[in-house]
Design a protein around this motif. Structure first.
Motif, PDB file in Angstrom:
ATOM      1  N   ALA A 168       2.449  -9.793  66.959  1.00 15.97           N
ATOM      2  CA  ALA A 168       2.390 -10.580  65.732  1.00 15.97           C
ATOM      3  C   ALA A 168       2.118  -9.681  64.528  1.00 15.97           C
ATOM      4  O   ALA A 168       2.769  -9.788  63.493  1.00 15.97           O
ATOM      5  N   PHE A 215       4.863  -8.927  61.867  1.00 14.38           N
ATOM      6  CA  PHE A 215       4.613  -9.403  60.509  1.00 14.38           C
ATOM      7  C   PHE A 215       4.944  -8.325  59.485  1.00 14.38           C
ATOM      8  O   PHE A 215       5.652  -8.570  58.503  1.00 14.38           O
ATOM      9  N   HIS A 222       7.918  -8.592  56.871  1.00 14.98           N
ATOM     10  CA  HIS A 222       7.565  -8.543  55.452  1.00 14.98           C
ATOM     11  C   HIS A 222       8.298  -7.415  54.748  1.00 14.98           C
ATOM     12  O   HIS A 222       8.796  -7.580  53.633  1.00 14.98           O
ATOM     13  N   MET A 255       8.739 -12.100  67.031  1.00 12.95           N
ATOM     14  CA  MET A 255       7.909 -12.401  65.861  1.00 12.95           C
ATOM     15  C   MET A 255       8.724 -12.252  64.579  1.00 12.95           C
ATOM     16  O   MET A 255       8.640 -13.097  63.682  1.00 12.95           O
ATOM     17  N   LEU A 289       9.287 -15.261  62.003  1.00 13.66           N
ATOM     18  CA  LEU A 289       8.528 -15.173  60.761  1.00 13.66           C
ATOM     19  C   LEU A 289       9.393 -15.024  59.509  1.00 13.66           C
ATOM     20  O   LEU A 289       8.973 -15.412  58.421  1.00 13.66           O
ATOM     21  N   ALA A 301       9.733 -18.071  57.439  1.00  8.16           N
ATOM     22  CA  ALA A 301       8.455 -18.427  56.817  1.00  8.16           C
ATOM     23  C   ALA A 301       8.191 -17.543  55.607  1.00  8.16           C
ATOM     24  O   ALA A 301       7.715 -18.013  54.573  1.00  8.16           O
ATOM     25  N   LEU A 326       0.868 -19.221  54.839  1.00  4.50           N
ATOM     26  CA  LEU A 326       1.486 -18.623  56.026  1.00  4.50           C
ATOM     27  C   LEU A 326       0.731 -18.867  57.319  1.00  4.50           C
ATOM     28  O   LEU A 326       1.311 -18.761  58.389  1.00  4.50           O
ATOM     29  N   SER A 366       2.238 -20.684  60.341  1.00  2.62           N
ATOM     30  CA  SER A 366       3.354 -19.956  60.955  1.00  2.62           C
ATOM     31  C   SER A 366       2.844 -18.768  61.759  1.00  2.62           C
ATOM     32  O   SER A 366       3.291 -18.520  62.880  1.00  2.62           O
ATOM     33  N   LEU A 367       1.908 -18.024  61.162  1.00  3.83           N
ATOM     34  CA  LEU A 367       1.401 -16.817  61.829  1.00  3.83           C
ATOM     35  C   LEU A 367       0.718 -17.172  63.141  1.00  3.83           C
ATOM     36  O   LEU A 367       1.038 -16.615  64.197  1.00  3.83           O
ATOM     37  N   ALA A 417       3.235 -18.738  65.696  1.00  9.10           N
ATOM     38  CA  ALA A 417       4.114 -17.751  66.316  1.00  9.10           C
ATOM     39  C   ALA A 417       3.339 -16.898  67.319  1.00  9.10           C
ATOM     40  O   ALA A 417       3.843 -16.568  68.392  1.00  9.10           O
TER      41      ALA A 417
END
Lengths: 263, 302
Positions: free
Chosen positions: B93, B97, B101, B182, B186, B189, B220, B223-224, B227
């Motif tokens: 995760a 992430f 990002h 992930m 993500l 999101a 977020l 979602s975080l 997930a």
């Protein structure tokens, strides 16, 4: 701003390394069978192994049968839910997500208990019947992906107008479903099909516990007994996965399918 | 009199709208194959196992099977399974992430994002036995990275206590499909985080940390967390990778259950059913939480 871009580059480079290094290592290892020089000997051994061809073609047939079963179940259901029974949607979606909740090993354990050779539906009593059970099991595992692809595809077309037009021309429901609706969602169906194929082709748990001669158990057997051939097989399996995902991208250009969660 | 009313009521809807009446049974007929299939191959087998967990070999009700899960091998199997799944889910995760990002709002060239999506699609589906082979060729005793570290840097990975056929080895291998999964979950999101929110926060004098603390993370977090739970369940139920990698040398629940089904290593099928019930409860809980969190997070992603 500059520092954040630097951070982004670092993240992407580390991600790329994590993805590429194991692949490079596998390729390198698969070429090392001959002492002191690189060769394709491991690939030659694998490709000449009759069990490779047998198990691989067995898994391909099972995958195709799984796709047919998956389409026959997902397309009519998604169509009817969208057109006539929207009140059932939450329930049906919940059921299609269950295979992500219940681990495959639990599902197959249930099959063995429920459908053993002395039960009311003795699926495991003969090889052919077990093949059938394997196909149904795989169709269950692939259900979340197949159903979601088809449903996404149906969302993009005007199901109601198409149905009414076909009905007013006197089409039967069979014609509507398979000659009007299905061709219109073929991109979605195909992406569901390739995803199903990628899941089925190397699957191990179900095939192994139902004792069928599929590609997954063959891989495991080679892994336990050989040194370099497993790497060659991993590369072949990777190419198959890559081809499936690539084909999804190619046919789905514009129509975006989503995948979430494997085994 | 009541009979007449009843028949009149029954006849009434059919008279003005014969079309709906004729098509309704056909519509229900259309979902029959689906429900028959789901019942036979998904619901009944699972329910049967769950019932079996509460049965004695002769079919009577008992809680004994559940109670007998409380033995050192089984407890430690659950413990290691949960730890491996948790480690790979949390790391997956976190890394996923940063990667997502970076691709969504890191100001990178435009080709990065579709490339990352494609690669993630492939890698998240590249699991099972071939994945184990790939990591044996990478971080095994004769793996490329192990040998490069030794020859180039004089660093003995295995001498330093690392072993691919262990807890961390399995977690690192699982990361290969956890991180891309992930990223795939993500990205949408992160797309939902509107640029204007960041600009508005900056105009009001917020630092980057304040923006994340008070704007981005509150939006977020479902979602975080959701997930991460999905990643956890994904790792918890996995059999093939662990089996091909460690054989039965690492005592985790899916492997224990596999050995039980193959050869009745627990010497008691009903204890096996209880073991399966435990797996269903754990993955079930994390998936239900995921679905609930996802419906929460979708409110912001319009």
């Amino acid at each position: 701003m500059k520092t954040s871009r630097l951070g982004a580059w670092i993240a992407v480079i580390i991600g790329a390394l994590y993805f590429l290094v194991p692949l490079a290592a596998t390729v390198e290892f698969s070429l090392k069978k001959r002492r002191g020089e690189y060769s394709f000997d491991a690939y030659a051994v694998v490709l000449q192994d009759p069990r490779f061809l047998q198990s691989f073609s067995y898994s391909i047939s099972v995958a195709i049968a799984t796709i047919v079963v998956g389409v026959l179940i997902a397309v009519p259901t998604a169509y009817v839910i969208r057109l006539r029974l929207p009140q059932l949607r939450p329930f049906v979606e919940f059921v299609t997500l269950l295979p992500l909740v219940i681990p495959a090993i639990v599902i197959v354990f249930g099959y063995l208990r429920l459908y053993n050779s002395s039960s009311w539906l003795p699926f495991t009593s003969s090889a052919r019947a077990t093949d059938l059970l394997l196909v149904f099991g795989y169709a269950t595992l692939a259900l979340p992906y197949m159903y979601r692809s088809v449903d996404t595809g149906l969302r993009a077309i005007d199901v109601k107008t198409l149905t009414e037009a076909a009905e007013s021309l006197g089409a039967s429901w069979w014609t509507i479903l398979f000659r009007v609706i299905l061709p219109n969602v073929r991109v979605a169906v195909l992406s569901g099909a390739f995803l199903t194929f990628a899941i089925v082709i190397g699957e191990f748990t179900l095939a192994s516990l139902l004792n069928r001669p599929a590609f997954g158990p063959y891989l495991q057997n080679i892994g336990a007994n050989r040194a370099y051939e497993p790497s060659a097989l991993a590369i072949i399996a990777f190419i198959v996965t890559w081809a499936c995902m690539g084909l999804i991208q190619v046919i789905g250009r514009g129509a975006r399918g989503s995948s979430a969660g494997t085994r | 009199m009541p009979n007449q009313t009843a028949s009149a009521l029954a006849a009434a809807p059919s008279a003005p709208k014969p079309a709906t009446r004729a098509s309704l049974p056909l519509a229900w007929l259309g979902v029959v194959p689906f429900f028959a299939f789901a019942t036979l191959f998904l619901i009944l087998p699972t329910l049967d196992l769950m019932i079996g967990a509460f049965q004695t070999p002769t079919g009577g009700f008992t809680l004994d099977n559940i109670a007998r899960l409380n033995q050192p091998t089984i407890i430690s199997a659950y413990k290691i399974s949960i730890q491996v799944s948790l480690a790979s889910a949390l790391l997956g995760a976190l890394i996923g992430f940063f990667l997502a990002h970076a691709a969504v709002s890191g100001g990178l060239p435009a080709w990065i994002r579709p490339t990352l999506t494609t690669f993630s699609g492939v890698a998240s589906n590249f699991a099972g036995i071939p994945l184990a082979f790939a990591f044996l060729a990478t971080l095994g005793r004769a793996g490329l990275v192990t040998i490069l570290l030794r020859d180039l840097f004089g660093f003995n990975l295995y001498g330093a206590g690392f072993n691919l056929l262990s807890f961390w080895g399995l977690a690192i291998t699982y990361l290969y499909f956890q991180i891309p999964l992930m990223v795939l979950i993500l990205m949408p999101a992160l797309d939902g985080l509107k640029k204007e929110w960041g600009e508005a926060a900056a105009i009001l004098g917020a630092t980057k940390a304040q923006y994340w603390r008070h704007v981005a993370l509150p939006v977020l977090w479902p979602s975080l967390l959701g997930a991460t739970l999905l990643l956890f369940a994904n790792a918890f139920g996995a059999v093939a990778t662990a089996y091909a990698l460690t054989g039965s040398s690492l005592n985790i629940v899916p492997i224990l259950l596999y050995a039980q089904i193959r050869g009745d290593v627990l010497h008691d099928p009903h204890l096996g059913y209880a073991l399966a019930l435990g797996m269903i409860l754990i993955t079930g809980f994390s998936n239900v939480a995921y679905i609930w969190l996802r419906t929460r997070s979708e409110r912001w992603l319009k």
